[in-house]
Design an enzyme around this catalytic site. Structure first.
Site, short mmCIF file in Angstrom:
data_model
loop_
_atom_site.label_atom_id
_atom_site.label_comp_id
_atom_site.label_asym_id
_atom_site.label_seq_id
_atom_site.Cartn_x
_atom_site.Cartn_y
_atom_site.Cartn_z
N LYS A 54 -10.42 -11.46 -9.34
CA LYS A 54 -9.47 -10.41 -8.94
C LYS A 54 -8.06 -10.73 -9.42
O LYS A 54 -7.37 -9.87 -9.97
CB LYS A 54 -9.52 -10.26 -7.42
CG LYS A 54 -8.65 -9.15 -6.86
CD LYS A 54 -9.21 -8.61 -5.56
CE LYS A 54 -9.12 -9.60 -4.41
NZ LYS A 54 -7.75 -9.77 -3.88
N SER A 55 -7.62 -11.97 -9.22
CA SER A 55 -6.26 -12.35 -9.61
C SER A 55 -6.06 -12.15 -11.11
O SER A 55 -5.03 -11.63 -11.56
CB SER A 55 -6.01 -13.82 -9.28
OG SER A 55 -6.05 -14.03 -7.91
N ARG A 155 1.88 -5.52 5.97
CA ARG A 155 2.10 -6.87 5.44
C ARG A 155 3.55 -7.09 4.99
O ARG A 155 4.21 -6.15 4.55
CB ARG A 155 1.10 -7.15 4.30
CG ARG A 155 -0.33 -7.15 4.80
CD ARG A 155 -1.33 -7.36 3.71
NE ARG A 155 -1.25 -8.71 3.13
CZ ARG A 155 -1.98 -9.12 2.11
NH1 ARG A 155 -2.83 -8.28 1.53
NH2 ARG A 155 -1.87 -10.34 1.66
N ASP A 352 -8.09 -18.19 0.25
CA ASP A 352 -8.93 -17.03 0.60
C ASP A 352 -10.30 -17.45 1.12
O ASP A 352 -11.11 -16.58 1.50
CB ASP A 352 -9.09 -16.12 -0.62
CG ASP A 352 -7.77 -15.45 -1.00
OD1 ASP A 352 -6.91 -15.28 -0.11
OD2 ASP A 352 -7.60 -15.11 -2.18
#
Ligand code: S3P
Length: 472
Positions: A54-55, A155, A352
């Site tokens: 994803k990053s 957030r 994560d």
């Protein structure tokens, strides 16, 4: 004739199977999709190829949009988070297309060449997309409005808007520095010199991306090293980036206003997604799984280090470099794990992975202490509390002690039977479902819909390997 619907080009999975709630305050929150995990009827076996990182996927699209020429991306994650980035880059003037064979092409605008978006940029559930984009927008002289779903709107964004304001950009946010926000990028941007106060690759990357369209040197100091995909990929696109190790941390410098040249990117399998089938295979008796082509960046491999310390049977085969990142195939066999103490300075390399590590720890012999988890409180959910609640609901003894979490494992499967509140958090949902593969009673995630943000076809892949995940 009814009016023709415009072709949906960039959101092939975005709306798939989702029904949107009528509640005005939750317009963007689909009706929950509960999912139940039953004890696996047999061992997990075969190959589970996890989707792209994803990053790296976010960055490939963003850097491609800032480069001159056409960037080709192989293995891009098509999860909702990344599709939001694709849509945003398109709204900013880049051409983003997907070939039928799955290769993505980005025709970039060049640094400084992005154009004003005609509408609000909706970054969905993705903190990475939102924060990195703040960096890019801060030094482009245009106006933009950014929002996200209910999780992202809760957030903290000051961690990026505070440093980025020093470029000359203006940010107007909701109370508490939350989204939605309006951004007016700086016209004559100043380069930043910034010491990141929290270990955050997102903040570091936002500052570096701002530096791309500021003259002179941008300098970022991070007291603890965090994932370095931005640094690696910026170099790959031709930027002048230096990295110096200082104690546990790093100092990164970037020479501003480079001409980024389009470059091909091969996205490795996401180690943060691999974590779920990996832990599942460790826990389900008799299992033996292969997870091919997983990213092995040393700043992402804290979970692997920890599991090996716990006695996990994991072998890394065929280590190689792909697209500038180390990758390898993981062979995993069922293992009796033992408790360990996870040091605080390992947190950035597995930030994560704590929810699923906590699930693994619930089956280990003894009490596992995970130190220094403060940052978990500001993820897609308050993951420290959500993880503790996940375990408690299923009969596991767990304590939160300041920023640390202690999971008391018995070496045996917990009772299960819990309904887990996922709080719009994909990793809480997947962790709950992994736990349910071994508990006496099935475990239910109240909403598995958010899994699509990061792990496309999680259910199909897990069930294909022998899991039993189904709607309650
Ligand atoms: C990410 C950095 C991490 C991580 C997130 C992805 C990135 O966040 O939790 O899932 O791609 O830079 P922080 O850098 O805020 O810890």
């Amino acid at each position: 004739m009814p009016p023709r619907r415009p072709a949906v080009k960039f959101f092939p999975t975005m709306i798939r199977g989702r029904v949107f709630a009528k509640d005005r305050n939750r317009m963007d929150h689909p009706i929950a999709q509960p999912l139940r995990s039953h004890r696996a009827p047999g061992p997990l076996t075969g190959r589970v190829a996890v989707p792209g990182d994803k990053s790296i996927s976010h960055r490939a699209l963003m850097f491609g949009a800032l480069a001159i020429g056409e960037t080709r991306i192989t293995g891009l994650l098509t999860g909702e988070d990344v599709l939001r980035t694709a849509a945003a880059m398109r709204a900013l003037g880049a051409e983003v297309t997907r070939d039928p064979d799955g290769i993505w092409r980005v025709a970039g605008r060049g640094i400084g060449g992005l154009t004003e978006p005609a509408d609000v940029l909706d970054m969905g559930n993705s903190g990475t997309a939102a924060r990195l984009l703040c960096g890019i927008l801060s030094t482009h002289p245009l106006f933009a409005v950014m929002t996200g779903d209910a999780s992202l709107r809760g957030r903290p964004m000051r961690r990026v808007t505070d440093p980025l304001s020093k470029t000359g950009a203006q940010f107007m946010t909701r109370e508490g520095g939350r989204l939605p926000m309006a951004i007016r990028g700086a016209t004559d941007a100043l380069p930043l010199e910034y010491r990141v106060p929290v270990p955050s690759a997102q903040v570091k990357s936002a500052v570096l991306l701002a530096g791309l369209n500021a003259p002179g040197i941008t300098r970022v100091e991070e007291p603890e090293a965090t994932r370095d995909h931005s640094e690696n990929m910026l170099r790959h696109f031709g930027a002048d980036v230096t990295v110096e190790t200082v104690g546990n941390g790093r100092v990164i410098t970037l020479v501003g206003q480079p001409e980024l040249r389009a470059a091909d990117v091969v996205v490795p399998g996401d180690p943060s997604s691999a974590a779920f089938p990996l832990v599942a295979a460790l826990l389900v008796p008799g299992s033996r799984l292969t997870i091919p082509a997983v990213g092995l960046n040393p700043l992402r491999n804290g979970l692997l280090t920890t599991l090996l310390e716990m006695g996990a049977d994991v072998t890394v085969r065929n280590q190689r470099m792909e697209g500038g990142e180390p990758v390898g195939d993981l062979d995993v066999g069922h293992s009796q794990l033992r408790a360990v103490d996870v040091p605080w300075d390992r947190a950035p390399s597995m930030i994560d992975e704590y929810p699923v590590l906590a699930v693994a720890a619930s089956m280990a012999v003894g009490s596992t202490r995970m130190n220094g988890l403060r940052e978990l409180r500001v993820k897609e959910s308050d993951r420290l509390n959500a993880t503790a609640a996940l375990l408690t609901a299923n009969g596991v003894k767990v304590e939160i002690d300041g920023d640390d979490m202690i999971v008391h494992g018995t070496g045996k499967p917990p009772a299960g039977g819990g309904l887990v509140a996922t709080h719009m958090d994909h990793r809480i949902a997947m962790s709950a479902l992994v736990l349910g593969l071994v508990t006496d009673q099935p475990v239910t995630a109240d909403d598995a819909g958010f899994i699509e943000t990061s792990f496309t076809d999680f259910i199909g892949l897990m069930n294909g390997a022998g899991a039993d995940l189904r709607a309650p």
